[in-house]
Motif scaffolding. Sequence first.
Motif, PDB file in Angstrom:
ATOM      1  N   TYR A 107      30.220 -15.896 -33.359  1.00  0.00           N
ATOM      2  CA  TYR A 107      32.020 -15.626 -34.368  1.00  0.00           C
ATOM      3  C   TYR A 107      31.538 -14.385 -35.047  1.00  0.00           C
ATOM      4  CZ  TYR A 107      35.726 -15.487 -36.893  1.00  0.00           C
ATOM      5  OH  TYR A 107      37.261 -15.139 -37.469  1.00  0.00           O
ATOM      6  N   ARG A 108      30.275 -14.706 -35.849  1.00  0.00           N
ATOM      7  CA  ARG A 108      30.049 -14.150 -37.062  1.00  0.00           C
ATOM      8  C   ARG A 108      29.242 -12.971 -36.600  1.00  0.00           C
ATOM      9  NH1 ARG A 108      29.900 -10.104 -39.245  1.00  0.00           N
ATOM     10  NH2 ARG A 108      29.581  -9.534 -41.429  1.00  0.00           N
ATOM     11  N   LEU A 109      28.589 -12.753 -35.425  1.00  0.00           N
ATOM     12  CA  LEU A 109      27.508 -11.593 -34.892  1.00  0.00           C
ATOM     13  C   LEU A 109      29.205 -10.723 -33.647  1.00  0.00           C
ATOM     14  CD1 LEU A 109      24.664 -10.460 -34.647  1.00  0.00           C
ATOM     15  CD2 LEU A 109      24.707 -12.164 -32.393  1.00  0.00           C
ATOM     16  N   VAL A 110      30.032 -11.241 -33.047  1.00  0.00           N
ATOM     17  CA  VAL A 110      30.501 -10.542 -32.112  1.00  0.00           C
ATOM     18  C   VAL A 110      32.003 -10.615 -32.177  1.00  0.00           C
ATOM     19  CG1 VAL A 110      30.889 -11.021 -29.671  1.00  0.00           C
ATOM     20  CG2 VAL A 110      28.811 -11.915 -30.095  1.00  0.00           C
ATOM     21  N   TYR A 111      32.602 -11.658 -32.675  1.00  0.00           N
ATOM     22  CA  TYR A 111      34.095 -11.943 -32.611  1.00  0.00           C
ATOM     23  C   TYR A 111      34.891 -11.129 -33.985  1.00  0.00           C
ATOM     24  CZ  TYR A 111      34.126 -14.406 -28.617  1.00  0.00           C
ATOM     25  OH  TYR A 111      33.088 -14.579 -27.363  1.00  0.00           O
ATOM     26  N   GLN A 112      34.313 -12.108 -35.445  1.00  0.00           N
ATOM     27  CA  GLN A 112      34.271 -11.140 -36.756  1.00  0.00           C
ATOM     28  C   GLN A 112      34.685  -9.920 -36.800  1.00  0.00           C
ATOM     29  OE1 GLN A 112      33.188 -13.535 -39.849  1.00  0.00           O
ATOM     30  NE2 GLN A 112      32.945 -11.776 -41.104  1.00  0.00           N
ATOM     31  N   PRO A 113      33.910  -8.647 -36.089  1.00  0.00           N
ATOM     32  CA  PRO A 113      33.781  -7.884 -37.033  1.00  0.00           C
ATOM     33  C   PRO A 113      34.720  -6.968 -36.129  1.00  0.00           C
ATOM     34  CG  PRO A 113      31.298  -7.589 -35.636  1.00  0.00           C
ATOM     35  CD  PRO A 113      32.462  -9.484 -35.772  1.00  0.00           C
ATOM     36  N   VAL A 114      35.571  -7.415 -34.614  1.00  0.00           N
ATOM     37  CA  VAL A 114      36.968  -7.412 -34.171  1.00  0.00           C
ATOM     38  C   VAL A 114      37.835  -8.374 -34.213  1.00  0.00           C
ATOM     39  CG1 VAL A 114      35.592  -5.992 -32.028  1.00  0.00           C
ATOM     40  CG2 VAL A 114      36.207  -8.527 -31.793  1.00  0.00           C
ATOM     41  N   ALA A 115      37.663  -9.330 -35.272  1.00  0.00           N
ATOM     42  CA  ALA A 115      39.038 -10.126 -34.931  1.00  0.00           C
ATOM     43  C   ALA A 115      40.962  -9.657 -35.271  1.00  0.00           C
ATOM     44  CB  ALA A 115      39.025 -11.137 -36.523  1.00  0.00           C
ATOM     45  N   GLU A 116      40.477  -8.469 -35.086  1.00  0.00           N
ATOM     46  CA  GLU A 116      42.049  -7.778 -35.959  1.00  0.00           C
ATOM     47  C   GLU A 116      42.168  -7.123 -34.112  1.00  0.00           C
ATOM     48  OE1 GLU A 116      43.950  -8.840 -37.394  1.00  0.00           O
ATOM     49  OE2 GLU A 116      42.536  -9.385 -38.492  1.00  0.00           O
ATOM     50  N   ALA A 117      41.146  -7.074 -32.634  1.00  0.00           N
ATOM     51  CA  ALA A 117      41.732  -6.653 -31.792  1.00  0.00           C
ATOM     52  C   ALA A 117      42.754  -7.092 -30.892  1.00  0.00           C
ATOM     53  CB  ALA A 117      40.882  -6.279 -30.955  1.00  0.00           C
ATOM     54  N   SER A 118      43.280  -6.716 -29.850  1.00  0.00           N
ATOM     55  CA  SER A 118      43.982  -6.724 -29.048  1.00  0.00           C
ATOM     56  C   SER A 118      43.710  -8.550 -28.196  1.00  0.00           C
ATOM     57  CB  SER A 118      44.605  -6.597 -27.956  1.00  0.00           C
ATOM     58  OG  SER A 118      43.713  -5.699 -26.801  1.00  0.00           O
ATOM     59  N   VAL A 119      43.901  -9.305 -27.481  1.00  0.00           N
ATOM     60  CA  VAL A 119      43.589 -10.612 -26.697  1.00  0.00           C
ATOM     61  C   VAL A 119      42.892  -9.448 -25.499  1.00  0.00           C
ATOM     62  CG1 VAL A 119      44.528 -12.433 -25.216  1.00  0.00           C
ATOM     63  CG2 VAL A 119      45.556 -11.667 -27.225  1.00  0.00           C
ATOM     64  N   LEU A 120      43.477  -8.441 -24.999  1.00  0.00           N
ATOM     65  CA  LEU A 120      42.945  -7.782 -23.789  1.00  0.00           C
ATOM     66  C   LEU A 120      41.007  -7.790 -23.873  1.00  0.00           C
ATOM     67  CD1 LEU A 120      42.522  -7.744 -20.687  1.00  0.00           C
ATOM     68  CD2 LEU A 120      43.736  -5.393 -21.737  1.00  0.00           C
ATOM     69  N   VAL A 121      40.649  -7.271 -25.330  1.00  0.00           N
ATOM     70  CA  VAL A 121      39.239  -7.130 -25.682  1.00  0.00           C
ATOM     71  C   VAL A 121      38.666  -8.356 -26.124  1.00  0.00           C
ATOM     72  CG1 VAL A 121      38.737  -5.804 -27.293  1.00  0.00           C
ATOM     73  CG2 VAL A 121      40.641  -4.502 -26.759  1.00  0.00           C
ATOM     74  N   LEU A 122      39.545  -8.906 -26.559  1.00  0.00           N
ATOM     75  CA  LEU A 122      38.370 -10.060 -27.055  1.00  0.00           C
ATOM     76  C   LEU A 122      38.790 -11.135 -26.068  1.00  0.00           C
ATOM     77  CD1 LEU A 122      40.236 -11.107 -30.179  1.00  0.00           C
ATOM     78  CD2 LEU A 122      38.275 -10.240 -30.187  1.00  0.00           C
ATOM     79  N   LEU A 123      38.952 -10.594 -25.101  1.00  0.00           N
ATOM     80  CA  LEU A 123      38.507 -11.589 -23.611  1.00  0.00           C
ATOM     81  C   LEU A 123      37.772 -10.252 -22.264  1.00  0.00           C
ATOM     82  CD1 LEU A 123      39.505 -13.014 -21.274  1.00  0.00           C
ATOM     83  CD2 LEU A 123      41.173 -11.548 -20.273  1.00  0.00           C
ATOM     84  N   ILE A 124      37.656  -9.595 -22.843  1.00  0.00           N
ATOM     85  CA  ILE A 124      36.841  -8.846 -22.010  1.00  0.00           C
ATOM     86  C   ILE A 124      35.038  -9.074 -23.074  1.00  0.00           C
ATOM     87  CG2 ILE A 124      35.670  -6.452 -22.036  1.00  0.00           C
ATOM     88  CD1 ILE A 124      38.387  -5.496 -21.618  1.00  0.00           C
ATOM     89  N   ILE A 125      35.196  -9.346 -24.139  1.00  0.00           N
ATOM     90  CA  ILE A 125      34.248  -9.078 -25.044  1.00  0.00           C
ATOM     91  C   ILE A 125      33.990 -10.822 -24.790  1.00  0.00           C
ATOM     92  CG2 ILE A 125      33.803  -9.945 -27.748  1.00  0.00           C
ATOM     93  CD1 ILE A 125      35.591  -7.685 -28.230  1.00  0.00           C
ATOM     94  N   SER A 126      34.915 -12.031 -24.747  1.00  0.00           N
ATOM     95  CA  SER A 126      34.208 -13.138 -24.032  1.00  0.00           C
ATOM     96  C   SER A 126      33.845 -13.576 -22.955  1.00  0.00           C
ATOM     97  CB  SER A 126      35.359 -14.062 -23.976  1.00  0.00           C
ATOM     98  OG  SER A 126      35.887 -14.740 -25.293  1.00  0.00           O
ATOM     99  N   VAL A 127      34.004 -12.375 -22.030  1.00  0.00           N
ATOM    100  CA  VAL A 127      33.524 -12.088 -20.390  1.00  0.00           C
ATOM    101  C   VAL A 127      31.563 -11.780 -20.368  1.00  0.00           C
ATOM    102  CG1 VAL A 127      33.666 -10.500 -18.612  1.00  0.00           C
ATOM    103  CG2 VAL A 127      35.850 -12.226 -18.652  1.00  0.00           C
ATOM    104  N   ALA A 128      31.991 -10.815 -21.218  1.00  0.00           N
ATOM    105  CA  ALA A 128      30.309 -10.286 -21.939  1.00  0.00           C
ATOM    106  C   ALA A 128      29.568 -11.368 -22.302  1.00  0.00           C
ATOM    107  CB  ALA A 128      30.430  -9.095 -22.518  1.00  0.00           C
ATOM    108  N   VAL A 129      30.282 -11.262 -23.587  1.00  0.00           N
ATOM    109  CA  VAL A 129      29.118 -12.520 -24.578  1.00  0.00           C
ATOM    110  C   VAL A 129      29.051 -14.245 -23.538  1.00  0.00           C
ATOM    111  CG1 VAL A 129      29.459 -14.588 -25.694  1.00  0.00           C
ATOM    112  CG2 VAL A 129      30.121 -12.114 -26.077  1.00  0.00           C
ATOM    113  N   HIS A 130      29.736 -14.390 -22.001  1.00  0.00           N
ATOM    114  CA  HIS A 130      28.942 -15.479 -21.525  1.00  0.00           C
ATOM    115  C   HIS A 130      28.159 -15.241 -20.778  1.00  0.00           C
ATOM    116  CE1 HIS A 130      29.308 -17.566 -17.418  1.00  0.00           C
ATOM    117  NE2 HIS A 130      29.706 -16.599 -16.644  1.00  0.00           N
TER     118      HIS A 130
END
Length: 345
Positions: free
Chosen positions: A138-161
């Motif tokens: 969470y600190r490494l990937v998601y916290q810096p973009v915590a206020e991004a849109s749900v779509l951006v967070l979804l794309i990031i989740s795919v990359a993390v997967h």
Amino acid sequence: MDSTIVLILLQDGVMNGAIYALLGLALVLVFVVTRVIFIPQGEFVAFGALTLAFMVNGRMPGTVNLLLIIGGLVFALECLSAIRHRNWNGMAKTFAWTLLLPLALYFLAPYVISKDTSLWINVLFSLALVIPLGPMLYRLVYQPVAEASVLVLLIISVAVHFALTGLALVFFGAEGWRTPPFIEGEIQLGSVSWTAQTFFVLGTCALLIVGLWIFFGKTLYGRALRATAVNRRGARLVGISTNMSGSLTFTLAAAIGALSGMLIAPVTTIYYDTGFLIGLKGFVAAIFGGLVSYPIAAGGALFVGILEAFSSFWASAYKEVIVFTLIIPVLLWRSFGSHHIEDEE
């Protein structure tokens, strides 16, 4: 199909459904607090199962080195943030959980890992290795973009997967593993023998769900997570740190995923990429509840597990197709029953 076969399939379906229920609950928890559709949830299933399998067989799990690497990256990121903002408050705590804890586990591992070590000690040590990966991620990937849109967070989740799947292949290899059951024996119920492992899985899932209910209803941190889930901006205004909420949420998700992997490893061979399919079935269960309702997600998980068991009997080659096709009518049903509003963000 006679009643005996029905009961056998029901046993498999209920046990798998209990695991999917835990994963569905974790996915709902992460989404309502952080708005992240946490696709990598399944990777924690694989990490937990493979870490335990390696330890049971007296081998050093790759999680030991992975935790050191990710912990070092998180500490470096925190140092850069402290230099940029000229604020060194909390660095001692950061050093403790990002560097000191992984180093302590690294040096302790050779003394714990042995074929003669108790299974329960292996379970606890495996959890200690896997769970810190959640808040670190969470600190490494998601916290810096915590206020991004749900779509951006979804794309990031795919990359993390994909990144975690590749790391699992590097640190665990392509070989499949199983672990010994937590409890040996069988229990006769009517004409069918139920394994003691099945009741252990069901009991553990029930205890974990009750524990989560108590945590969210009776503890300060649980109520803080609920407040963040209801209104992130309002939570910040009353002094609740959304970063703390996100970190705690990912810690719980990692713990649930790792424990789920350990529960299912005695009955399913786990490979480095097995967690993806298991996590997707938990996602189907979460969709039943619209990613917001815990009870409906749990009920949907049991339905998915039973459907999968009976599909494997009637059409084993198409069981995955049947399960994942189920998401289409569920999405249509939820779409017709919801009120669409414009997203201001």
